[in-house]
Design a protein around this motif. Structure first.
Motif, short mmCIF file in Angstrom:
data_model
loop_
_atom_site.label_atom_id
_atom_site.label_comp_id
_atom_site.label_asym_id
_atom_site.label_seq_id
_atom_site.Cartn_x
_atom_site.Cartn_y
_atom_site.Cartn_z
N VAL A 166 -2.88 -14.92 -14.49
CA VAL A 166 -4.18 -14.82 -15.29
C VAL A 166 -4.69 -13.29 -15.84
CG1 VAL A 166 -6.52 -15.51 -15.93
CG2 VAL A 166 -4.80 -17.06 -14.98
N TYR A 167 -4.58 -12.66 -14.65
CA TYR A 167 -5.08 -11.32 -14.93
C TYR A 167 -4.13 -10.52 -15.52
CZ TYR A 167 -6.71 -6.56 -13.82
OH TYR A 167 -6.88 -5.24 -13.94
N LEU A 168 -3.03 -10.69 -15.36
CA LEU A 168 -1.93 -9.78 -15.92
C LEU A 168 -1.78 -10.23 -17.49
CD1 LEU A 168 0.97 -9.75 -13.25
CD2 LEU A 168 -0.23 -7.83 -14.19
N PHE A 169 -1.74 -11.49 -17.76
CA PHE A 169 -1.61 -12.08 -18.87
C PHE A 169 -2.39 -11.46 -19.87
CE2 PHE A 169 -2.06 -15.22 -22.49
CZ PHE A 169 -0.62 -15.73 -22.85
N ARG A 170 -3.64 -11.28 -19.63
CA ARG A 170 -4.76 -10.40 -20.30
C ARG A 170 -4.46 -9.30 -20.75
NH1 ARG A 170 -9.81 -9.82 -16.58
NH2 ARG A 170 -10.15 -8.21 -17.98
N ALA A 202 0.83 -1.24 0.15
CA ALA A 202 0.01 0.12 0.05
C ALA A 202 0.83 1.26 -0.01
CB ALA A 202 -0.99 -0.14 1.16
N GLY A 203 1.77 1.15 0.85
CA GLY A 203 2.73 2.36 0.94
C GLY A 203 3.39 2.64 -0.55
N SER A 204 4.14 1.48 -1.14
CA SER A 204 4.72 1.90 -2.30
C SER A 204 3.74 2.47 -3.36
CB SER A 204 5.14 0.44 -2.81
OG SER A 204 4.16 -0.50 -3.28
N GLN A 205 2.48 1.82 -3.24
CA GLN A 205 1.49 2.34 -4.40
C GLN A 205 1.02 3.68 -3.88
OE1 GLN A 205 0.56 0.68 -7.23
NE2 GLN A 205 0.01 2.76 -7.59
N LEU A 206 1.08 4.04 -2.65
CA LEU A 206 0.51 5.58 -2.40
C LEU A 206 1.77 6.60 -2.81
CD1 LEU A 206 -0.75 5.00 0.92
CD2 LEU A 206 -2.19 5.82 -1.13
N MET A 207 2.83 6.03 -2.93
CA MET A 207 4.31 6.77 -3.55
C MET A 207 4.28 6.37 -5.21
SD MET A 207 6.78 6.36 -0.14
CE MET A 207 7.66 4.90 -1.01
N ASN A 208 3.24 5.93 -5.58
CA ASN A 208 3.51 5.57 -7.22
C ASN A 208 4.71 4.94 -7.64
OD1 ASN A 208 0.68 6.82 -7.91
ND2 ASN A 208 1.78 8.88 -7.89
N ILE A 244 5.44 -4.47 -6.75
CA ILE A 244 5.08 -5.78 -7.65
C ILE A 244 5.59 -5.46 -9.30
CG2 ILE A 244 3.29 -7.08 -8.82
CD1 ILE A 244 1.72 -6.93 -6.00
N LYS A 245 5.36 -4.13 -9.61
CA LYS A 245 5.93 -3.80 -10.90
C LYS A 245 7.25 -3.88 -10.84
CE LYS A 245 6.02 -0.04 -14.45
NZ LYS A 245 5.52 1.41 -14.77
N SER A 246 7.91 -3.13 -10.04
CA SER A 246 9.44 -3.33 -9.86
C SER A 246 9.93 -4.64 -9.96
CB SER A 246 9.98 -2.59 -8.64
OG SER A 246 9.70 -3.03 -7.47
N ASP A 296 0.42 0.77 -16.49
CA ASP A 296 0.42 1.04 -14.88
C ASP A 296 -0.68 1.02 -14.19
OD1 ASP A 296 3.40 1.65 -15.21
OD2 ASP A 296 2.85 3.85 -15.42
N LEU A 297 -1.98 1.22 -14.83
CA LEU A 297 -3.19 1.12 -14.18
C LEU A 297 -3.44 -0.69 -13.91
CD1 LEU A 297 -5.93 2.18 -12.97
CD2 LEU A 297 -6.97 1.58 -15.34
N VAL A 298 -2.84 -1.36 -14.38
CA VAL A 298 -2.89 -2.80 -14.06
C VAL A 298 -2.38 -3.15 -12.87
CG1 VAL A 298 -2.52 -5.34 -15.11
CG2 VAL A 298 -3.70 -3.47 -16.72
N TRP A 299 -0.79 -2.60 -13.13
CA TRP A 299 0.27 -2.80 -11.82
C TRP A 299 -0.55 -2.32 -10.62
CZ3 TRP A 299 3.10 -6.53 -12.31
CH2 TRP A 299 3.86 -6.64 -13.66
N LYS A 300 -1.03 -1.03 -10.77
CA LYS A 300 -2.02 -0.53 -9.55
C LYS A 300 -2.96 -1.22 -8.99
CE LYS A 300 -4.03 3.71 -8.21
NZ LYS A 300 -4.61 5.12 -8.83
N ARG A 301 -3.74 -1.85 -9.91
CA ARG A 301 -4.85 -2.64 -9.59
C ARG A 301 -4.47 -4.21 -8.63
NH1 ARG A 301 -8.23 -2.47 -14.92
NH2 ARG A 301 -9.27 -0.80 -14.76
N VAL A 302 -3.22 -4.67 -9.39
CA VAL A 302 -2.77 -5.78 -8.78
C VAL A 302 -2.27 -5.51 -7.17
CG1 VAL A 302 -0.84 -7.25 -9.22
CG2 VAL A 302 -2.49 -6.99 -10.83
#
Length: 180
Positions: A166-170, A90-96, A100-102, A112-118
């Motif tokens: 599976v979600y990311l693969f889409r 949550a903290g990493s996402q709040l700092m954009n 998980i993306k890294s 990026d929106l997909v990484w945010k959701r994940v």
């Protein structure tokens, strides 16, 4: 090999618990996690931060469990680890800066929106696991908690990993889907 190393302390904890008790199993968990750390470093010449954090928590909570002869400490370890993981995500996402993306962004190129959701999904998942652990650990018998920790939380994590892939693969570009 790495997957076996990841599950080795959990398997040893469970086996020792079944043949002894929670206190000896907690000691075995500390030793097994120490061995995991050493073998990981020997094989890969590096140790992931998550493993170091897990080792520290296992050592602290396991030692308290043994020294104070109180099984509640080892039960709280699981909750604290899940809360820590949820907080980091949550903290990493709040700092954009999605953790998980890294970790996966080099292998999987998705928006990026997909990484945010994940990232938010996994933060919520870890928080739900922490809450579930508190409920099971402090309202049900020790035997039930050990089985929940070893089999329930592990299965939930594996299922969520598959669902995430599976979600990311889409969202992968067509040319990247063909390469996989």
């Amino acid at each position: 090999m790495k997957q076996l190393l990841d599950f080795l302390p959990l398997i040893i904890f469970f086996a020792v618990y079944k043949f002894a008790d929670i206190y000896i199993a907690s000691g075995a968990l500390i030793v097994a996690t120490s061995i995991q750390l050493i073998i990981t470093y020997y094989l890969y010449r590096k140790v992931e931060k998550m493993l170091l954090v897990t080792f520290a928590m296992v050592t602290v909570f396991g030692t308290l469990t043994i020294l104070l002869h109180d099984e509640n400490f080892i039960k709280w370890k699981v909750t604290f680890i899940y809360i820590l993981f949820a907080g980091i995500l949550a903290g990493s996402q709040l700092m954009n800066r999605s953790v998980i993306k890294s970790m996966l962004g080099k292998e999987m190129v998705v928006p990026d929106l997909v990484w945010k959701r994940v990232t938010w999904y996994w933060a919520a998942f870890f928080l739900a696991c922490a809450i579930g652990n508190i409920y099971v650990a402090f309202n049900l018998p020790l035997e039930t908690w050990v089985n929940f920790k070893v089999f329930g939380l592990t299965a939930l994590s594996l299922i969520n990993t598959v669902l995430t892939i599976v979600y990311l693969f889409r969202y992968l570009p067509e040319e990247q889907k063909k390469d996989d």
